[in-house]
Design an enzyme around this catalytic site. Structure first.
Site, short mmCIF file in Angstrom:
data_model
loop_
_atom_site.label_atom_id
_atom_site.label_comp_id
_atom_site.label_asym_id
_atom_site.label_seq_id
_atom_site.Cartn_x
_atom_site.Cartn_y
_atom_site.Cartn_z
N ASP A 484 0.87 -1.16 0.00
CA ASP A 484 0.00 0.00 0.00
C ASP A 484 0.92 1.23 0.00
O ASP A 484 2.09 1.11 0.36
CB ASP A 484 -0.88 -0.05 1.26
CG ASP A 484 -1.78 1.17 1.37
OD1 ASP A 484 -2.34 1.56 0.35
OD2 ASP A 484 -1.91 1.70 2.48
N ASP A 833 -1.11 -0.66 5.97
CA ASP A 833 -1.25 -0.09 7.31
C ASP A 833 -2.60 -0.41 7.92
O ASP A 833 -2.99 0.15 8.93
CB ASP A 833 -1.03 1.42 7.29
CG ASP A 833 -2.06 2.14 6.42
OD1 ASP A 833 -2.81 1.44 5.71
OD2 ASP A 833 -2.12 3.38 6.47
N ASP A 837 -7.09 -2.42 3.66
CA ASP A 837 -6.29 -3.54 3.21
C ASP A 837 -6.68 -4.88 3.84
O ASP A 837 -6.01 -5.88 3.59
CB ASP A 837 -4.80 -3.28 3.49
CG ASP A 837 -4.30 -2.03 2.80
OD1 ASP A 837 -4.68 -1.83 1.64
OD2 ASP A 837 -3.56 -1.26 3.41
#
Length: 1177
Positions: A484, A833, A837
């Site tokens: 990410d 993080d 996700d």
């Protein structure tokens, strides 16, 4: 008839969902069940144990196939490659006691409800099954099991308001509660005894139990006790770990099961009750301050600000708006498109603030309850994780099967030898069964578990926590890492660098905030001050970091308390913003935000209706530049940079809350750009360089803007400065025009900056970085990715093998992308993080969360180090663990085969090794080796290749075969040579060695000295010769297999293991050369001439040299294997390698300045049901 029966007997459960299963109907048959019970008794429970391991066999033995409608037992099978079976009993729910109406009346007011279709009349009963915490009921009209516990998806927006807006009747609520079950995510802490039984019934431990019983029967108590202790320790550690996870999960959910809520009852008003009594269709009244959501609910009036950190890992307030009363015949989700989540309050999230409307407090209709909710889905994904398809475990089972076949041959050999020589039947059976415990090492599961525990401990010291230990070995095979961007590769917040205002058809000078000058009043300043979703909570401004930076740059302030501003007699609940002391001179008192259309990652924009206090209404919009430009008058939009702003004056007269988004977002004037600076984290560039040097691909998967993502990829050298970046744009079909895809270099696209396009950048092929022919990268955004999946499926692999950056990706698209990479045989890691996700972290082979939020429980690994430094660390430890697993496996296999060969040779003489001889080999040597071999730490530098990932590979198979051959030759030579010695006697009795000045008395070969006081089955020259050969050979193999570089540190850095090997060697040599009668008596050795013992030592030294040469110089010689592969033209069978080879030979690839049309644009639409959070990331 056959086809019809097959159709009624078999169906799909949760079709199209992540937990899709096949379901088969069976009916219990009395005679079959009676025969099975008899089998359980006659087999002493062994048959029941087999059925426990194989549920399908249990069903097939006890039941007969039937239609699902008649079934009282169902057999379920997962539709993935593992095809795991489970057995579920069909149960009945009776609602007759609750129904106060006539049986021919609909039980539920909503006639289309699945509950009405499931109730069997006149008995008023429902058939159901419980699968993975979800209840399924039998739909009589559709003849299938369907999920219950949520509102039907077919409801329109107006249906939800009309049918459920005023609440449910008490009777209906009770019926729904009985059928849907309690609204609770009940995770009981599993009792230790249950965990213990489940662990003990593992096939490995059952085999250990069998071995231990056999050893006790043979009076081999010492080793039996040692194995029991080690196994108990291994079981205890596993049970402790499982218990800790169970308690952690219980604590995570228990607070949400006992929330007091206010519900609206039809004709009865508001009532307060416990949240566990909620059912789909109930209406919640959201009043007061902070509260936890106990269910998923659709907001139907008012507004809310919630913290979705539990689901996303990002504690940023999110604004929720009510579901519009749109007169649309489409289902409400379809009507709201991807933006539907803006109307849904998810279970487990925290309601920070509520906003009432003119009709009273904010209200929400319960959408899903219990394990059907977003939080329930997260918890289920932890309870029932997707099995790992890792070749090591599959190959290990195959290898064990080969050992079992070998052991079976050994059993037949033992039976033949001892039976033909007239041994008692009981002894023959013991000797035969002994062969199994010798050939298949019972210590194997404990040894492999120990290695994983050591690695877990090392990771913990480095701040990396693991909730899925079996994935550690998989980390050693990772060759592609998806990152990410925001918060992972770059700092969490964006710094506001400056503003470029647009006036007329040109841009003005850049206003830099670094100078300290305040932005002068104007539409741009008004947009920055009001176009956001910030709130004041506990006296502090909170919200999206980007919004916060933008607002702070204006030097304005948000009032801590909201004011009610009256306009034409209507009260409007508004957030008021006023200039601060440092703000530039402003001719207005302040701005009231009357209504928000929150940011959506699907729409890539947000807008607000604001009003200058005492002035006119304004509309402000903020979002992706290419999106904002679409809503502006063409003459006002030129090019784009990072974040676009736009506005218009709004005609007064209508209430702001009553305006639709389409009415508000039209005919805007483009104001300019916010220029944000996205700084790389200090460790990002070195880590990506390290991964690149190790030939591990790095991929950026972000929800952020494409141009920003490309810039970050170049700055971090994920894309090298000499590489070409090719932008891919794909468009959906429009009318007669089919879907098409265009390819354009980034440099060319910059020249055409006047065109408003929406594009992305794909991933660099890092596996062959030295090849200039592959020195290009593709780029595409989420929208283009979706079109490619739908209409250009054949192009997808070609694009995936040469990409670097994916921008504007939704959470569902991230998960889909990882799945597509896995289909190309990549071992994929995902580092994020936590925000957006969760799905991708679960989907990847190794998900690494940098978030300490509760969402990290969905990720196998969580790092306390908030940067990507944890990625190479995890790969290093994974490689070391994988190599250690192979080393332990090979060592135990060779140890078993060594003992097997030695025992087989002694069996020929009707002899065996003595108990203390076995103890020396099994406990002092092997057990301690297995417990310490895995202590060697990971090598600090990542090698540019991975360790082998499967046991069934030429180097590993050859290693086992060649070392077995070397060992066999050495033992056979020792066995035959000792018979040729002049002092050899078959009936030897010379246990004591003579004094040094006396020679050993030689008996003739037919000497018949009295040996009644010794164990004739142990005491022999063959045994005395073979024991040191097998024992010291185990030490040699332990040393040879403990390879260090390139995946582990050298063996001498493992101090405990190195010292242990020296001590073991010293003890073995002492036993070999010590002429001490007590030692000979205890170990059941015969005295042999010193020269013969020297010969034994020479044989062992030669064996060591040959073994070391074979293992280190031949089998571990990478250059030699590459040469062999080249000579035999061996090529990797991995899908991504095949595509790389094809594309290298394709002169038309990569395409440039080209437009390709889809041959068939009617492909099935791609849908990913995974929860998607809508903040940019």
């Amino acid at each position: 008839m056959g086809e019809q029966f097959a159709k009624s007997h078999h169906a799909l459960l949760s079709k199209g969902e992540e937990n899709e299963m096949e379901i088969f109907g069976y009916k219990t048959q009395g005679c079959r069940k009676a025969m099975c019970i008899a089998g359980y008794i006659l087999s002493c429970g062994v048959l029941r144990l087999v059925f426990y391991w194989k549920p399908a066999w249990d069903v097939w033995a006890n039941c007969i196939p039937c239609s699902l409608q008649e079934a009282d037992v169902t057999l379920l099978r997962t539709t993935d490659e593992f095809q795991i079976y489970s057995r579920k009993k069909v149960t009945w729910i009776s609602v007759s006691a609750l129904n106060k109406f006539r049986s021919d009346y609909p039980i539920i007011a909503d006639e289309n409800s699945i509950i009405n279709k499931a109730i069997m009349k006149p008995d008023l009963k429902i058939r159901c099954i419980q699968v993975q915490k979800i209840r399924y009921i039998w739909n009589n009209s559709e003849q299938q099991f369907q999920k219950v516990g949520s509102l039907e998806d077919s409801h329109t927006c107006s249906d939800i308001h009309a049918k459920f807006g005023s609440g449910l009747r008490c009777e209906e609520q009770e019926i729904r509660r009985l059928i849907c079950g309690p609204n609770a995510i009940d995770i009981q802490v599993v009792p230790i005894w249950k965990l213990l039984i489940k662990e003990v019934l593992n096939p490995f431990y059952v085999f250990q139990l069998f071995s231990v019983c056999l050893w006790f029967a043979e009076d081999y108590k010492e080793y039996a006790v040692a194995i029991i202790i080690v196994s108990l320790l291994s079981i205890a550690l596993t049970v402790y770990d499982l218990r800790k996870q169970s308690m952690k999960l219980h604590r995570l959910v228990e607070s949400h099961n006992s929330v007091r809520v206010t519900v609206c009852r039809k004709d009865e008003g508001f009532q307060e009750l416990e949240s566990r009594h909620l059912v789909p269709g109930d209406v919640l009244a959201l009043t007061g301050g902070k509260a936890l959501m106990p269910c998923d609910a659709i907001l139907i009036s008012g507004g809310c600000i919630v913290n979705e950190g539990m689901l996303t890992g990002e504690s940023v307030p999110v604004t929720k708006t009510h579901l519009p009363q749109a007169e649309d015949s489409r289902p409400w989700r379809t009507c709201c498109a991807e933006d539907y989540k803006r109307h849904v309050l998810f279970c487990g999230t925290e309601v920070i603030q509520t906003k009432a409307d003119g009709n009273g407090p904010a209200r929400a209709v319960v959408l899903r309850t219990g394990f059907n909710t977003a939080k329930g889905d997260l918890v289920r994904s932890i309870l029932y994780p997707k099995p790992m398809n890792f070749k090591l475990y599959r190959d290990a089972l195959r290898f064990l099967m080969c050992l079992i076949v070998l052991a079976t041959i050994g059993m037949i050999y033992a039976v033949c030898v001892f039976a033909l020589n007239g041994e008692e039947a009981g002894e023959v059976v013991k000797k035969a069964l002994d062969v199994i415990t010798i050939t298949v090492p019972p210590a194997l599961p404990a040894a492999l578990t120990t290695g994983i525990i050591y690695t877990q401990g090392r990771l913990k010291k480095k701040g990396i926590f693991c909730i899925s230990p079996q994935r550690i070995n998989v980390c050693g095979q990772l060759n592609l890492i998806c990152f990410d961007k925001t918060g992972t590769l770059t700092e969490d917040g964006l710094d506001l660098w400056g503003v470029i205002a647009s006036e007329g058809n040109s841009f003005q000078k850049v206003h830099s905030f670094a100078s300290g000058r305040s932005l002068p009043w104007g539409p741009m300043c008004g947009a920055m001050a009001s176009c956001h979703s910030l709130i004041v909570l506990d006296g502090k401004i909170q919200g999206d970091p980007l919004d916060l930076k933008m607002f702070e740059a204006t030097n304005w302030e948000i009032e801590d308390s909201c004011e009610d501003h009256a306009k034409n007699g209507e009260f409007i609940h508004a957030v008021v913003i006023k200039p601060g002391p440092k703000a530039s001179n402003v001719p207005v008192e302040g701005i009231a935000i009357l209504h928000q259309f929150p940011f959506s990652s699907a729409l890539q924009r947000m807008s607000v209706i604001a009003q200058e206090i005492g002035g006119e209404q304004q509309v402000f919009m903020k979002g992706a530049p290419e999106t904002v430009a679409k809503f502006c008058r063409p003459e006002t939009a030129r090019g784009f940079r990072v974040i676009g702003l736009a506005h218009k004056s709004q005609r007064a007269g209508r209430q702001a809350a009553g305006l639709t988004r389409e009415e508000v977002e039209s005919d805007l004037t483009f104001l300019g750009f916010l220029i944000m600076e996205n700084r790389l984290k200090a460790d990002t560039k070195p880590v990506l360089e390290e991964l690149s040097a190790a030939r591990i691909r790095s991929v950026m998967v972000t929800g952020d803007n494409l141009q920003t993502a490309v810039t970050v990829a170049k700055n971090s050298e994920m894309i090298s400065k000499t590489s070409k970046v090719i932008l891919i744009e794909a468009s959906e079909p429009e009318g007669p025009t089919p879907a098409f895809i265009t390819w354009q270099l980034v440099e060319d696209s910059k020249q055409n900056a006047a065109e408003i396009t929406d594009t992305c950048v794909n991933i660099e092929e890092r596996t062959i970085p030295e090849r200039e022919s592959n020195n290009y990268h593709f780029a595409l955004n989420g929208k283009s990715y979706q079109v490619i999946v739908k209409h250009f499926k054949s192009l997808l692999p070609k694009i995936l093998v040469n990409g670097t950056v994916f921008a504007r990706m939704s959470p569902g698209q991230k998960s889909s992308l990882i799945e597509e990479f896995q289909k190309l045989n990549y071992y994929v890691g995902m580092c994020g993080d936590g925000a957006n996700d969760c799905g991708a972290l679960k989907m990847a082979h190794a998900g690494i969360s940098l978030s300490e939020q509760e969402a990290s429980v969905a990720s196998p690994f969580t790092s306390q180090i908030p940067n990507v430094e944890c990625v190479p660390e995890l790969i290093r430890e994974g490689r070391a663990a994988l190599v250690a697993s192979f080393a332990v496996f090979k060592y135990l296999t060779l140890y078993g085969l060594t003992q097997f060969i030695g025992t087989a040779l002694l069996y020929w003489q009707l002899q065996i090794f003595g108990n203390y001889q076995y103890i020396m080999q099994d406990i002092v040597i092997t057990l301690l080796v297995c417990l310490t071999m895995s202590l060697t730490q990971a090598y600090p530098k990542l090698a540019p290749y991975r360790p082998p990932g499967q046991l069934i590979s030429p180097p590993l198979l050859l290693s086992v075969i060649l070392h077995t051959g070397i060992t066999a030759i050495m033992l056979v030579c020792g066995f035959l040579l000792v018979k040729q010695q002049p002092w050899y006697s078959e009936m030897a009795n010379h246990r004591e060695c003579p004094p040094a000045n006396h020679s050993l008395t030689i008996l003739n070969r037919n000497g018949t000295a009295n040996a009644a006081d010794v164990s004739s089955s142990v005491l022999s020259y063959e045994d005395t010769t073979l024991w040191p050969l097998t024992t010291i050979n185990c030490i040699i193999l332990a040393f040879v297999f403990s390879k260090g570089k390139p995946f582990r540190k050298p063996i001498y850095t493992n101090y405990i293991f190195s010292v242990l090997l020296l001590i073991q060697l010293g003890i073995s040599l002492f036993l070999l050369f010590a002429d001490i009668n007590a030692v000979y008596k205890g170990m059941l050795f015969l005295c042999t001439p010193t020269i013969w013992r020297v010969y034994i030592l020479i044989m062992l030294f030669v064996t060591f040299c040959v073994s070391f040469f074979v293992e280190d110089v031949i089998l571990q010689n990478r250059h030699l294997w590459l040469l062999i592969k080249k000579c035999f033209r061996f090529q990797s069978h991995s899908q991504y390698r095949k595509w790389q080879r094809k594309l290298e030979k394709d002169p038309t690839w990569p395409p440039l300045k080209r437009k390709d049309f889809a041959e068939n644009s009617k492909n099935e639409i791609y849908i990913n049901p995974i929860y998607e959070h809508d903040e940019e990331n």
